[in-house]
Design a protein around this motif. Structure first.
Motif, PDB file in Angstrom:
ATOM      1  N   PRO A 129       0.777  -1.237   0.000  1.00 19.88           N
ATOM      2  CA  PRO A 129       0.000   0.000   0.000  1.00 19.88           C
ATOM      3  C   PRO A 129       0.814   1.295   0.000  1.00 19.88           C
ATOM      4  CG  PRO A 129      -1.110  -1.614   1.333  1.00 19.88           C
ATOM      5  CD  PRO A 129       0.230  -2.205   0.960  1.00 19.88           C
ATOM      6  N   PRO A 130       1.870   1.452   0.818  1.00 24.88           N
ATOM      7  CA  PRO A 130       2.608   2.728   0.763  1.00 24.88           C
ATOM      8  C   PRO A 130       3.217   3.009  -0.617  1.00 24.88           C
ATOM      9  CG  PRO A 130       3.134   1.569   2.800  1.00 24.88           C
ATOM     10  CD  PRO A 130       2.347   0.607   1.946  1.00 24.88           C
ATOM     11  N   THR A 131       3.709   1.984  -1.287  1.00 25.78           N
ATOM     12  CA  THR A 131       4.280   2.156  -2.624  1.00 25.78           C
ATOM     13  C   THR A 131       3.194   2.546  -3.623  1.00 25.78           C
ATOM     14  OG1 THR A 131       5.987   0.525  -2.129  1.00 25.78           O
ATOM     15  CG2 THR A 131       5.589   1.000  -4.456  1.00 25.78           C
ATOM     16  N   ILE A 132       2.044   1.876  -3.545  1.00 27.76           N
ATOM     17  CA  ILE A 132       0.928   2.168  -4.451  1.00 27.76           C
ATOM     18  C   ILE A 132       0.442   3.600  -4.228  1.00 27.76           C
ATOM     19  CG2 ILE A 132      -1.417   1.529  -5.135  1.00 27.76           C
ATOM     20  CD1 ILE A 132      -0.752  -1.317  -3.980  1.00 27.76           C
ATOM     21  N   LEU A 133       0.293   3.992  -2.977  1.00 34.18           N
ATOM     22  CA  LEU A 133      -0.201   5.336  -2.672  1.00 34.18           C
ATOM     23  C   LEU A 133       0.771   6.420  -3.129  1.00 34.18           C
ATOM     24  CD1 LEU A 133      -1.651   4.494   0.827  1.00 34.18           C
ATOM     25  CD2 LEU A 133      -2.980   5.146  -1.198  1.00 34.18           C
ATOM     26  N   ALA A 134       2.066   6.173  -2.994  1.00 34.07           N
ATOM     27  CA  ALA A 134       3.061   7.139  -3.469  1.00 34.07           C
ATOM     28  C   ALA A 134       2.982   7.281  -4.985  1.00 34.07           C
ATOM     29  CB  ALA A 134       4.469   6.706  -3.044  1.00 34.07           C
ATOM     30  N   TYR A 135       2.831   6.161  -5.670  1.00 33.49           N
ATOM     31  CA  TYR A 135       2.711   6.187  -7.135  1.00 33.49           C
ATOM     32  C   TYR A 135       1.425   6.911  -7.549  1.00 33.49           C
ATOM     33  CZ  TYR A 135       3.009   4.345 -11.949  1.00 33.49           C
ATOM     34  OH  TYR A 135       3.083   4.210 -13.305  1.00 33.49           O
ATOM     35  N   PHE A 136       0.327   6.624  -6.856  1.00 32.54           N
ATOM     36  CA  PHE A 136      -0.942   7.295  -7.118  1.00 32.54           C
ATOM     37  C   PHE A 136      -0.781   8.807  -6.961  1.00 32.54           C
ATOM     38  CE2 PHE A 136      -4.925   9.105  -5.476  1.00 32.54           C
ATOM     39  CZ  PHE A 136      -5.802   8.777  -6.498  1.00 32.54           C
ATOM     40  N   SER A 137      -0.140   9.205  -5.884  1.00 33.82           N
ATOM     41  CA  SER A 137       0.092  10.630  -5.632  1.00 33.82           C
ATOM     42  C   SER A 137       0.916  11.261  -6.752  1.00 33.82           C
ATOM     43  CB  SER A 137       0.785  10.807  -4.287  1.00 33.82           C
ATOM     44  OG  SER A 137       1.022  12.166  -4.046  1.00 33.82           O
ATOM     45  N   ASP A 138       1.964  10.578  -7.199  1.00 28.16           N
ATOM     46  CA  ASP A 138       2.786  11.088  -8.307  1.00 28.16           C
ATOM     47  C   ASP A 138       1.943  11.299  -9.562  1.00 28.16           C
ATOM     48  OD1 ASP A 138       5.021  10.959  -6.686  1.00 28.16           O
ATOM     49  OD2 ASP A 138       5.804   9.112  -7.604  1.00 28.16           O
ATOM     50  N   LEU A 139       0.986  10.394  -9.806  1.00 36.98           N
ATOM     51  CA  LEU A 139       0.170  10.471 -11.017  1.00 36.98           C
ATOM     52  C   LEU A 139      -0.879  11.582 -10.957  1.00 36.98           C
ATOM     53  CD1 LEU A 139      -0.324   6.645 -11.629  1.00 36.98           C
ATOM     54  CD2 LEU A 139       1.074   8.204 -13.005  1.00 36.98           C
ATOM     55  N   VAL A 140      -1.478  11.811  -9.788  1.00 39.99           N
ATOM     56  CA  VAL A 140      -2.560  12.800  -9.713  1.00 39.99           C
ATOM     57  C   VAL A 140      -2.104  14.194  -9.299  1.00 39.99           C
ATOM     58  CG1 VAL A 140      -4.306  11.010  -9.305  1.00 39.99           C
ATOM     59  CG2 VAL A 140      -3.312  12.242  -7.346  1.00 39.99           C
ATOM     60  N   THR A 141      -0.900  14.320  -8.754  1.00 42.38           N
ATOM     61  CA  THR A 141      -0.411  15.642  -8.340  1.00 42.38           C
ATOM     62  C   THR A 141      -0.439  16.662  -9.484  1.00 42.38           C
ATOM     63  OG1 THR A 141       0.855  14.792  -6.476  1.00 42.38           O
ATOM     64  CG2 THR A 141       1.581  16.896  -7.401  1.00 42.38           C
ATOM     65  N   PRO A 142      -0.012  16.302 -10.704  1.00 46.35           N
ATOM     66  CA  PRO A 142      -0.097  17.306 -11.783  1.00 46.35           C
ATOM     67  C   PRO A 142      -1.529  17.790 -12.040  1.00 46.35           C
ATOM     68  CG  PRO A 142       1.320  15.478 -12.442  1.00 46.35           C
ATOM     69  CD  PRO A 142       0.672  15.085 -11.145  1.00 46.35           C
ATOM     70  N   PHE A 143      -2.505  16.907 -11.935  1.00 43.13           N
ATOM     71  CA  PHE A 143      -3.910  17.323 -12.114  1.00 43.13           C
ATOM     72  C   PHE A 143      -4.296  18.318 -11.032  1.00 43.13           C
ATOM     73  CE2 PHE A 143      -4.659  12.643 -13.478  1.00 43.13           C
ATOM     74  CZ  PHE A 143      -4.122  12.879 -14.728  1.00 43.13           C
ATOM     75  N   MET A 144      -3.913  18.029  -9.802  1.00 45.34           N
ATOM     76  CA  MET A 144      -4.278  18.900  -8.691  1.00 45.34           C
ATOM     77  C   MET A 144      -3.550  20.238  -8.783  1.00 45.34           C
ATOM     78  SD  MET A 144      -4.518  15.938  -5.781  1.00 45.34           S
ATOM     79  CE  MET A 144      -4.797  17.062  -4.441  1.00 45.34           C
ATOM     80  N   GLU A 145      -2.275  20.204  -9.152  1.00 46.74           N
ATOM     81  CA  GLU A 145      -1.510  21.452  -9.275  1.00 46.74           C
ATOM     82  C   GLU A 145      -2.074  22.346 -10.375  1.00 46.74           C
ATOM     83  OE1 GLU A 145       2.500  20.067  -9.810  1.00 46.74           O
ATOM     84  OE2 GLU A 145       2.859  19.926  -7.642  1.00 46.74           O
ATOM     85  N   GLU A 146      -2.557  21.734 -11.445  1.00 47.56           N
ATOM     86  CA  GLU A 146      -3.132  22.510 -12.546  1.00 47.56           C
ATOM     87  C   GLU A 146      -4.630  22.746 -12.364  1.00 47.56           C
ATOM     88  OE1 GLU A 146      -1.922  21.165 -16.460  1.00 47.56           O
ATOM     89  OE2 GLU A 146      -0.087  20.315 -15.589  1.00 47.56           O
ATOM     90  N   GLU A 147      -5.157  22.312 -11.201  1.00 45.42           N
ATOM     91  CA  GLU A 147      -6.567  22.464 -10.864  1.00 45.42           C
ATOM     92  C   GLU A 147      -7.476  21.867 -11.937  1.00 45.42           C
ATOM     93  OE1 GLU A 147      -7.426  26.457  -9.602  1.00 45.42           O
ATOM     94  OE2 GLU A 147      -5.805  26.418  -8.122  1.00 45.42           O
TER      95      GLU A 147
END
Length: 183
Positions: free
Chosen positions: A88-106
């Protein structure tokens, strides 16, 4: 209730999809992607190499070529088994890496993850840890997140865990809120 109604009435939703029939699953995946694209959402789509080409082919028949850029495909084995185990920690870190650009660009986004596993005794605890963490992230991301599980592979204990970790239950035929019992 359909996913569009959920989108309009919530600030994000965590949906457990209990898959029984593969043809209906593909229909629902296509509808989810197309609906997201039509709304301008980015779609993080985590699926097997076996099913994704079938789903993408159907999506291509329904949306323009330039709108296909809204689909961000990740192989589900790569996503969930990145280090050779469901961690789970590895999956969640990867998930965060993938969605962070969407969140940063709103950008609005939605996710779809088809969770598959080999026979493994402790998978229920790992899935519970992962799904509980995703459930806490949903209000922050304001995303719709569908987690698909093949019904024949889900034990009674895993089904209970999944129902506890999600706000909605989706079947091949619809979506409904999961009513939580008060202890």
């Amino acid at each position: 209730m359909d996913i569009q109604e959920i989108l309009e009435t919530t600030k994000g939703a965590h949906i457990c999809y209990y898959v029984s029939e593969m043809d209906r699953y593909i229909d629902n995946a296509v509808a989810y992607i197309v609906s997201g694209i039509e709304k301008g959402d980015q779609v993080l789509f985590v699926e097997s190499e076996r099913l994704y080409p079938k789903i993408l082919q159907r999506v291509k028949e329904l949306v323009s070529e330039d709108r296909l850029q809204n689909i961000h495909y990740v192989n589900n084995f790569t996503f969930y088994w990145r280090n050779g185990n469901f961690h789970p920690p590895t999956i969640l870190a990867y998930f965060s890496d993938l969605v962070t650009p969407f969140m940063e660009e709103e950008l609005n986004f939605r996710t779809w993850g088809h969770i598959e596993w080999r026979d493994e005794l402790k998978i229920t605890n790992d899935i519970q840890e992962y799904e509980s963490a995703i459930n806490k992230l949903i209000p922050q991301t304001k995303a719709i997140s569908v987690c698909a599980y093949d019904a024949p592979r889900v034990s009674a204990s895993l089904k209970k865990v999944l129902l506890d970790c999600h706000g909605f239950l989706m079947t091949d035929d619809g979506v409904s809120p999961i009513l939580k019992q008060l202890d």
